[in-house]
Each structure stands twice: as C-alpha cells, then as structure tokens.
Write a protein that holds these residues in place. Structure first.
Motif, mmCIF file in Angstrom:
data_model
loop_
_atom_site.group_PDB
_atom_site.id
_atom_site.type_symbol
_atom_site.label_atom_id
_atom_site.label_comp_id
_atom_site.label_asym_id
_atom_site.label_seq_id
_atom_site.Cartn_x
_atom_site.Cartn_y
_atom_site.Cartn_z
ATOM 1 N N ALA A 66 29.056 -34.783 80.666
ATOM 2 C CA ALA A 66 27.970 -36.101 80.586
ATOM 3 C C ALA A 66 28.091 -36.532 81.620
ATOM 4 O O ALA A 66 26.820 -37.204 81.964
ATOM 5 C CB ALA A 66 29.054 -36.936 79.590
ATOM 6 N N PRO A 113 15.446 -37.869 82.459
ATOM 7 C CA PRO A 113 15.415 -39.302 82.475
ATOM 8 C C PRO A 113 15.104 -40.153 83.350
ATOM 9 O O PRO A 113 14.119 -41.347 83.014
ATOM 10 C CB PRO A 113 16.896 -39.494 82.531
ATOM 11 C CG PRO A 113 17.837 -37.910 83.232
ATOM 12 C CD PRO A 113 16.498 -36.641 82.925
ATOM 13 N N GLY A 153 25.587 -45.415 83.227
ATOM 14 C CA GLY A 153 26.203 -44.749 82.201
ATOM 15 C C GLY A 153 25.399 -44.021 81.195
ATOM 16 O O GLY A 153 24.315 -43.906 80.757
ATOM 17 N N VAL A 154 26.446 -43.207 81.017
ATOM 18 C CA VAL A 154 26.639 -42.198 79.906
ATOM 19 C C VAL A 154 28.022 -42.462 78.820
ATOM 20 O O VAL A 154 28.703 -42.517 79.118
ATOM 21 C CB VAL A 154 26.671 -40.911 80.852
ATOM 22 C CG1 VAL A 154 26.486 -39.231 79.925
ATOM 23 C CG2 VAL A 154 26.123 -40.928 81.929
ATOM 24 N N LYS A 155 26.696 -41.486 77.675
ATOM 25 C CA LYS A 155 28.620 -41.816 76.395
ATOM 26 C C LYS A 155 28.365 -40.210 76.442
ATOM 27 O O LYS A 155 26.735 -39.658 76.056
ATOM 28 C CB LYS A 155 27.663 -42.927 75.098
ATOM 29 C CG LYS A 155 28.305 -42.192 74.043
ATOM 30 C CD LYS A 155 27.674 -43.291 73.162
ATOM 31 C CE LYS A 155 27.360 -42.999 71.665
ATOM 32 N NZ LYS A 155 27.547 -44.520 70.886
ATOM 33 N N PRO A 181 20.203 -48.096 82.599
ATOM 34 C CA PRO A 181 19.306 -46.301 82.166
ATOM 35 C C PRO A 181 20.823 -46.579 81.252
ATOM 36 O O PRO A 181 21.949 -46.766 81.329
ATOM 37 C CB PRO A 181 19.335 -45.612 83.037
ATOM 38 C CG PRO A 181 20.430 -46.602 84.475
ATOM 39 C CD PRO A 181 20.462 -47.743 83.814
ATOM 40 N N GLU A 182 20.644 -45.912 79.537
ATOM 41 C CA GLU A 182 21.255 -45.544 78.881
ATOM 42 C C GLU A 182 21.768 -44.134 78.458
ATOM 43 O O GLU A 182 20.397 -43.819 78.006
ATOM 44 C CB GLU A 182 21.491 -46.544 78.175
ATOM 45 C CG GLU A 182 23.076 -46.999 76.805
ATOM 46 C CD GLU A 182 23.401 -47.980 75.958
ATOM 47 O OE1 GLU A 182 24.275 -48.121 75.300
ATOM 48 O OE2 GLU A 182 22.585 -48.551 76.212
ATOM 49 N N LEU A 183 22.683 -43.078 78.633
ATOM 50 C CA LEU A 183 22.174 -41.965 78.381
ATOM 51 C C LEU A 183 23.229 -41.631 76.958
ATOM 52 O O LEU A 183 24.567 -42.332 77.102
ATOM 53 C CB LEU A 183 22.511 -41.102 79.394
ATOM 54 C CG LEU A 183 21.052 -40.816 80.196
ATOM 55 C CD1 LEU A 183 21.167 -41.956 81.673
ATOM 56 C CD2 LEU A 183 22.026 -39.539 81.050
ATOM 57 N N GLU A 184 23.078 -40.921 76.276
ATOM 58 C CA GLU A 184 24.216 -40.152 75.236
ATOM 59 C C GLU A 184 24.001 -38.802 75.118
ATOM 60 O O GLU A 184 22.704 -38.692 74.846
ATOM 61 C CB GLU A 184 23.841 -40.972 73.848
ATOM 62 C CG GLU A 184 25.180 -40.620 72.376
ATOM 63 C CD GLU A 184 24.896 -41.236 71.348
ATOM 64 O OE1 GLU A 184 24.517 -42.377 71.620
ATOM 65 O OE2 GLU A 184 24.326 -40.912 70.206
ATOM 66 N N CYS A 185 25.016 -38.394 75.539
ATOM 67 C CA CYS A 185 25.427 -36.566 75.297
ATOM 68 C C CYS A 185 26.066 -36.078 74.494
ATOM 69 O O CYS A 185 26.971 -36.476 74.431
ATOM 70 C CB CYS A 185 25.735 -35.748 76.432
ATOM 71 S SG CYS A 185 25.528 -36.771 77.738
ATOM 72 N N GLY A 203 24.750 -37.383 83.756
ATOM 73 C CA GLY A 203 24.530 -39.132 84.454
ATOM 74 C C GLY A 203 23.752 -38.726 86.231
ATOM 75 O O GLY A 203 23.006 -39.672 86.353
#
Lengths: 452, 510
Positions: free
Chosen positions: B92, A125, B78-80, A50-54, B96
């Motif tokens: 964030a 997600p 992982g959270v950006k 998983p890879e999230l961007e907020c 996540g």
C-alpha cells in the motif's frame, strides 16, 4: 501489480477454502468473496484530494443446517477469520424458508462488467488526477464567475469476485467502475458513470457542459410560476432512477408483497400506456449487471411493466420460494442500509439495470409553456416508501419556457411534492433521448408535480 | 456510568503494533512523515424484516488500515489497505508513493501536533464481551420482545408489523506515526432500531425509534428478556403513534399560512446537524461550500441565530448541557488521528465562535485540533461531527415543561421524529414523523401526518426563542459525508421553539 489470473485465483481459493472448512458441519453453504482496488481524486474547492484503496477484501457467507439459516461476514483474506465467523454463526442460525442455495454452473471468468482501460488506470494514479484536474479546469474556464465553488471527483475501481456454494462450480467475475461527478455551488450537478474509464473528452465535456449550460439568471417559484402550483415537469433520468429504486421497488419487490407491505399483482395498471420498464440484472456494461446476483441466480432481463401494466414482480430466492414455490428472478442483492457494509447486509430484493424505452419527443419539448426540468431532489431516501409520496427540496434544475432553458431554480427556494405511483400513471411524455446513468438507461419523462 | 480509567489493550496488540511500526519505519525511508490508523470492528447483530425473516449474526469482523504519507513541500496522499499484515502495508505504501509523486507542492499543508503524545491507551473494556460470551440469547430475546410489543398494539382491523435492527460492536483502533505516537482505543457501542408499520387494509403508517449509546445491548434488554423500562415505554408509545397515524391528517393550507410557531421535539432536531453542523466543519468551510462561514474562517452571517442559541459538538451532554466524557452514540475518547476528543463550542449567543477541526484543518486555521478527524474503516480522515447539541445557557427562555413553552403560541405545531435529513449549501431538509397541533397555547389531540421540515441555514436559528426540558443527545443516526458514514447524534432540550419565519417551512405529501 496484481495480474488478472492471480486475482481470480486468490478469490477462488478463499471462497473454496471457507466452503471446505464448513462442509462437514453444514447442509449447504454460500460464500461470496470480493477483492477490490480503487483510486479516486476528490475536488474540494481548489484542492484535489487523492484517495487510494488497495486489496480490500469482503467475504459474505450464509450456511444452512437443519432448516436454519446462518449468516456471517468478514473483511480480510484470512480463511480462519471467515470460516471461524461462519462456524460461530451456526449456533445462532434461525428458521428460514430458504431451502437451498444456488447450484452454480462452470463458466469461464465473466468479464461483462470489465473494461481493460479502467482496470489499467488504477495502476496509474497520476492519470486519474489529471482527469479530475481537467474536469475542474473545463468547468472554471466556462464560468463567468471566477469564484465558482466546485466539488466532485473522478474515480476508477476494479473488483474480482468469486461465488461458491456447496453444489456446483465456483463462479468468477471481474468488473470495473469509472465515474466522474461535479457539483457547482452546492446545487447543480452532472455526472457520468459506467464500467469504462472516464476519458479526457468525457470529463472536459462534463465540466464545460455543466457550467456553460447554466443560465445566469435564477428564479423562485413565485417569480416563475406565480406561486405554488401543480405543473407538468420534466424529470431527469437520474431523478427518475432514484424514484424507481426508492419507491417503485417497494411496490414491485416480491418480498414486500410477501410481507403484506405491497398489494401489487401482475396485471395491475401501474403506469401510463407510454411507460414500459425492464429490469436486467445481467446487463453487460452496467454497474448493476452481473453474471449472477448476490445469491448465485443468473442475471436476466425481465419485463416489469409493459405499456403501463405490471408483468413481473421482482424476486430473490427466498421470496420466490415462499410466494411462487419457484425460481428467483435474479434480484437477490445485498443492499446495505445506513451503516451496513454490503457484505454484512441481508439479501433483499433489489433492482438490476433499469431500462425504459425511449419515446418520440425531444426532451425539452416534453412539457410546453412555463415549466421546469428537475435534476434532483434532496433526500429522496426519506420519501414515504409505504405510499410512494414524496415532498423534498429541489436540488438542481432549470426553468423552461417552451423548451428553452431561461433560468436556474434558486437554490433552497423550491420544493417538489407528489406521489410517484400516481405520477407514473399520469406520465404525459417520454423523451426520444435516453441517458446511461451507469446503472440504468432511461429517458426524460413528463409528469405532474406540485412545486412550492 | 462507564469510564476510561484502566483503558483496555486491543486484542492482537502484540502483533498489530510491530506491523504498524515496521510499516511506518519503511514509510519513513521514503517520506518525512507518515501516520497509520488501523480500525477493527467485531459486531454481533440481529435483523428482523417486515416479512418476519429473522437473521442473527453473532460474529462479523471487519477492519482496514489508512496510511497517510506526507512528502516534501506538503505533498500528501492517503492509502487504504485491507489488513494490517506487513506485506499488505508495504504494498500500500508503494502504491501511495506512486500517487505522491504526481502531487504538486502544497506549502499550506501541515498537521497540527497531537496533544498528550505520551498517553497510549483509551477506552472502556466491554462487559459481557460478545467475542467471549455468546450474544445470541440476547439478540433473540430482543427480537421476541419486539414481536410481543407489536402484537400488543394490534387493534380491530389493524396489524402492527415490526422491523428490528440491533447490534453491539467492539471497536478497536490503533493510531501511530513516524514521530513515535502510539495510541489505541477500545469502545463498545450498542444500537437498536425498531420500525412499527401499522397496516389497515391498503392504508399504512409507520414510526421509527432508535436507541444508541456507548456500551452494549444489555442497557436496553436484560438477561430476563425484558426491555429496560424507559425503552419499553418509548417503544410502546411509538407503536401506538403508528396506529394513530392511520387516522391522521395533514395541515390545511390555511393552518400552514397561519402558523405562529414550530416546536421541535428533541427527536426532530436533525436540522441542527444538517443545517448548522456541516457548514461549520472546517474542511467544508475551506472548500467554499459553507453558506455561513467564508473560506478564511470569518462568519458570513452574524449573528447566525438569536441570542439564546448555543451549539456544542463533543461528547454527549448531561441534562444541563455539560459534557460527559463517555456518553453519546457519537462519542469517542480519541479521534482517528489520535487527538483526544474535546468539546467544540460552535455557536454562542447566536454568533459563530468556533469550527470543528482535524489535524490538517487545525494547522491551516492556526488553532488546536478538536478531535473531529474521523475515518470510516480505513477511509481518508475528514472532519466529522460527534454529538452536536443545542446547549443553551440557563435563563428565562428555558422552562421546565412543554405547557410553559406553549404559552403565547397562537397556532403552532409540535413536530416529532425524523426518518433522515439531507443538506445542501443553502439549507437542509428533514422528514418529520408526526406532529400535534397547538391552538391558543394548548396542545390539541390532533395528530398530523409525516411532513417535510426545511430550513435555510443562514436564518433558521434567528427565530429560536425558547426551550423546555433537559438537554439530551437524543437523535441517534448515521451521517453520510462523501462516501463515508459515521455514527452521530444531534439533540438539545426536550422541546425547542421557533417563531414562524421565511427561513423555515413545513410541507406535506400529496
């Protein structure tokens, strides 16, 4: 969770605050603000990552003062950081032919690139994960070989934008992106992309179709063609798009003509009579279409090539001013090169949504006898932009016998050589089917390529 | 020479540290372990396009945070986040946690310990810090100097059109975790790229030259507006090659068929990075996408190369191949997980002897991390190369000069430069900018047009049989992996000789 109104208000507020902060010391200013979220799940072998961007903010700014152009970019939502960077850049402003920025007109927030389902999926997600798992499972279930190595992923994203200049309104727009990509054994691949969310049906079909459609046998050039040979091959729409953007743009971009790097002129014969090309920088439902380009010019549809004849060169505001003393075609984009972020990149002439009308031949019948369908070439970016020549290893494709797929092209054993400009003039077929790649709607085409 | 003694403290540390610590305290109430990476870059830059348009950007700022949440049973996400404000970070983390709840257990997941946990500060202080000293005069001087150099290269009927892209950036990063790790690094990196396009009527040719190194642009152009002598020489040489390429030719089919050797200049060693580096990245190995190392870590191909092949990834080496801690465009003191960078020997005596690791892959393979875990501005940390270089052991195979290396070469080609490469599971492809024919052991004046050099990973090193000149991590580039880019170099001795074999191939356009 960010509401639509809140998101638009936030990007508008930042753009207008920066504009206000520098208004007294500039002749004109252009501020482009983006705020984005993204969820992706990568398939790496058996793993789903998983890879999230907020809340990723990007601010791209230009200002004019005394006939000079200043440029700055920041990330983050700080007005102080953004305005500070722009004010600092004024001392480094350079003489430039660009005389003004776009005068923007009041419009409701534009949603031509927005899909509600995709926008909502970002807040769920687990569903995106489920889509990635379905795609991988569908591929594995269709494979005769249980050791199939998969890589790829599913991604959804949403972006809110505000564009403001010193004159006129602030233009707001929102867009979404949904994509799925799958590669088998590091070679064959399939993808779908657009503004809509990937669906369960879509990702399952992608995984199943990719693996199930691969012939078990693989061949080398010697086995299939008897050795290096020029043949009429069938080119997949995604490869066609790559070549158009990497090489044909170098010919029809007005900034290249202004620089003396292209001698193209309206009226030139640049393609076969069966080939026409439209560029639509305002296309709805396209990842390459928006209400305005990256310098505020309205997105619009142009006939670039009509039955083989060049009808329009593509321009940004600067090249249009220098060459024509006139208007941009809406093709000014911040196209990043290498390590540039899009907000940092200079405005260059780019292509919007590409549209090539269909022909009347089924795609696998475009070239008779023994030939190949080329899905992709490795490293198209390194092709010769000055001449249009390319010479790259083949990545993905099938051998065809009178339109019937009979074998895969052995990985690492094929390369393709040609000149894209010459190929366009020598096109011998355009398929009846077209593919929406997310940024283009293109057919399969048949053209001569040397295979070795 | 720069050094890392008295490493500087990143600006804003007094605000960033408490924000990261507060976020990690919050995360710790939800998960057993979390770590955070905040990267911030201040960049000044000049672009000069072929149109003559010049853009000077004295101040661009970008930054982002990556937070990794590790739950029970090896679940991780992982959270950006766009900035290091505490509210942004908490939001964030909450997002996540939603994703973490959907993750299945992964009992094999773990993170290798961070060595030297008590050391906090790394890096070198910028000289003429562009945040304090206006970089505009130096950026403008660079553009003027390139213009002048191009103008000097024009000949009868030939224009030389230059393009310039140069930047200097101050990179700051913070790495912290819920176990109390706190580390920072400050680095300045300078980069110059010049493209010369020679134009004669409808005919064009181009060359591209790059410089990149730890430190600012002052190492390339002085305050007097003059290039450093070695930079000026290299630029003038590449400009002149662009003009000569207007009259170059391709190799004939007979010549290609008769080739006995390829000799790769250090500017044409991108195949070391693409074909041999990527397949030894432990995450690619684990996913099954390496043609030369099986997912369990054992070599699929042994030997991979001839006995004189030794490949190392780490900080840039000196001329003898020994690592210099603070040199190289791909160099850092700590990676983006806080692991001190150490050189990783990948191939020795032709055999694969190691891999590049992040904390995660090091745990999976039961080895120490190598400091290869990097992120592009807040993206997920993955295994990345740094400076990947052929560093052979001394011996008869390593001579001083090209003339010596060419002895015994019947028909060869010396290849220079690349405009980029790409890798697949089986092999790699890279463009070459130009070449010179070798006949009967002597370099001829016959210049060869750009081509495409392809190599099959499993065998291309088997025919490496000689080297000439000192080692140099010469190939400055940006490596794309997934959607992330990272500054890297590849390199080796000035010239590397390969015998012709079915594993390598050279083709030409048209």
């Amino acid at each position: 969770m960010t509401s639509m109104n809140e998101a638009f208000a936030s990007v508008r507020a930042l753009a207008e605050a920066v504009r206000a902060r520098v208004a007294g010391v500039t002749d004109d200013v252009e501020v482009r603000v983006e705020r984005a979220d993204q969820v992706s799940y990568s398939i790496e072998g058996r793993a789903l990552i998983p890879e999230l961007e907020c809340d990723a903010w990007r601010v791209a700014m230009r200002a004019r003062r005394g006939g000079r152009l200043a440029i700055a970019a920041t990330t983050g939502s700080s007005v102080d950081d953004a305005a500070g960077a722009l004010l600092r850049s004024l001392s480094a402003a350079q003489p430039d032919a660009l005389e003004d920025f776009a005068a923007l007109h009041e419009t409701p927030p534009d949603g031509r690139g927005w899909d509600d389902a995709a926008g909502a999926l970002i807040d769920r997600p687990a569903q995106v994960r489920s889509l990635a798992a379905m795609m991988a499972e569908a591929a594995r279930s269709a494979a005769p070989n249980p050791d199939l190595v998969l890589e790829g992923g599913v991604k959804v994203g949403r972006t809110w934008r505000a564009m403001a200049t010193a004159r006129g309104a602030t233009v707001l727009s929102g867009s979404t992106v949904g994509s799925a990509f799958l590669m088998v054994d590091g070679n064959e691949w399939e993808s779908l992309a657009g503004t809509a969310a990937p669906t369960e049906q879509g990702v399952r079909a992608l995984g199943r179709g990719l693996v199930g459609g691969l012939p078990p046998r693989e061949v080398t050039v010697a086995e299939w063609l008897g050795g290096p040979k020029e043949v009429t091959v069938i080119i997949d729409p995604r490869l066609l798009e790559s070549l158009l953007r990497a090489l044909f743009l170098e010919r029809v971009g007005l900034d290249r003509v202004v620089s003396g790097l292209s001698s193209a002129a309206v009226g030139d014969v640049v393609g076969a009579p069966i080939f026409s090309l439209f560029d639509d920088s305002g296309a709805a439902g396209s990842l390459a279409g928006a209400i305005v380009d990256d310098e505020g010019t309205l997105g619009q549809r142009k006939t670039v090539v009509e039955r083989g004849v060049l009808r329009t060169l593509l321009a940004d505001r600067r090249s249009a001013k220098v060459a024509w003393g006139g208007a941009s075609t809406g093709n000014g984009f911040r196209l990043p090169l290498m390590a540039e972020d899009a907000s940092e990149a200079p405005v260059r002439v780019g292509m919007g949504h590409l549209d090539v009308p269909e022909g009347n031949t089924p795609r696998l019948k475009l070239a008779p006898g023994r030939t190949v369908l080329l899905t992709d070439l490795l490293g198209v970016h390194s092709a010769n932009k000055a001449t249009g020549a390319f010479n790259n290893p083949v990545q993905g494709g099938v051998a065809l016998e009178d339109g019937v797929p009979v074998a895969r092209l052995k990985a690492g054993a094929w390369s393709a050589t040609g000149n894209f400009h010459a190929m366009l003039r020598a096109l011998s077929g355009v398929s009846a089917e077209r593919l929406h790649t997310g940024t283009a709607t293109l057919p399969w085409v048949a053209a001569p390529v040397r295979l070795s | 020479m720069l050094n890392s003694h008295d490493a500087p403290v990143p600006r804003g540390d007094a605000a960033v540290r408490p924000a990261l610590e507060a976020a990690l305290r919050y995360a710790r109430t939800k998960v057993p372990y979390a770590d955070a990476l905040y990267e911030r870059v201040f960049k000044c830059e000049v672009h000069q396009l072929a149109s003559g348009q010049r853009m000077v950007k004295p101040a661009s700022v970008k930054g982002a945070v990556q937070i990794r949440l590790v739950g029970e049973g090896g679940r991780q996400v992982g959270v950006k986040a766009g900035d290091a404000g505490i509210e942004t970070l908490r939001a964030a983390i909450d997002r996540g946690l939603d994703a973490l709840a959907a993750e299945p257990a992964d009992p094999g997941f773990g993170l290798a310990a961070i060595p030297n946990p008590s050391r906090e500060r790394y890096g070198v202080a910028p000289t003429d810090d562009p945040r304090d000293v206006d970089p505009t005069p130096r950026l403008e001087a660079l553009a003027r100097a390139v213009d002048a150099l191009a103008a000097e290269g024009a000949t009868e009927g030939v224009r030389v059109v230059p393009e310039l892209w140069a930047w200097e950036q101050v990179e700051e990063k913070w790495v912290a975790d819920t176990d109390g790790i706190f580390k920072t690094q400050v680095m300045t990196i300078g980069f110059v790229q010049v493209v010369f396009r020679a134009v004669r009527g409808e005919v064009q040719a181009r060359t591209r030259v790059r410089f990149g190194e730890v430190g600012g642009l002052s190492q390339y152009i002085g305050s007097d507006g003059r290039f450093a002598p070695e930079v000026a020489r290299e630029l003038a040489a590449q400009r002149d090659v662009a003009v000569r390429l207007l009259d170059a030719r391709t190799m004939t089919a007979d010549e290609l068929a008769g080739l006995t050797h390829y000799v790769l200049h250090k500017s044409a060693l991108v195949f070391i990075h693409e074909g041999l580096g990527h397949p030894i990245e432990a995450d690619i190995v684990r996913s099954g996408n390496s043609a030369i190392v099986a997912p369990g870590g054992e070599a699929r191909v042994s030997p991979l190369g001839s006995s004189v092949v030794r490949i190392v990834d780490g900080s840039a080496p000196d001329g003898d191949g020994n690592p210099m801690a603070d040199r190289g465009f791909g160099t850092e003191f700590i990676d983006d997980e806080g692991v001190e960078v150490r050189s990783a020997e990948l191939v020795s005596g032709g055999h694969i002897v190691g891999m590049m690791h992040s904390r995660e892959t090091a745990h999976r393979y039961g080895v120490a991390p190598t400091g290869n875990g990097f992120s592009e501005l807040g993206d997920r940390r993955i295994v990345r190369m740094r400076n990947t270089v052929l560093c052979p052991e001394r011996g008869d195979h390593w001579v001083e000069s090209l003339d010596e290396l060419l002895r015994g070469v019947g028909l060869g080609v010396v290849l220079h430069g690349s405009l980029g490469g790409a890798v697949s599971k089986e092999g790699m492809s890279s463009s070459t900018q130009y070449g010179y024919l070798v006949r009967d052991g002597r370099l001829t004046g016959e210049i060869i047009l750009p081509g495409n050099f392809t190599a099959l990973t499993a065998g291309c090193l088997k025919s490496v049989d000689g080297y000439a000149g000192p080692v140099d991590s010469h190939g400055v580039g940006f490596c794309g992996k997934g959607s992330q880019l990272r500054r890297v170099t590849e390199g080796g001795p000035t010239f590397v000789r390969l015998g012709a074999s079915p594993w390598v191939n050279l083709t030409f356009e048209g």
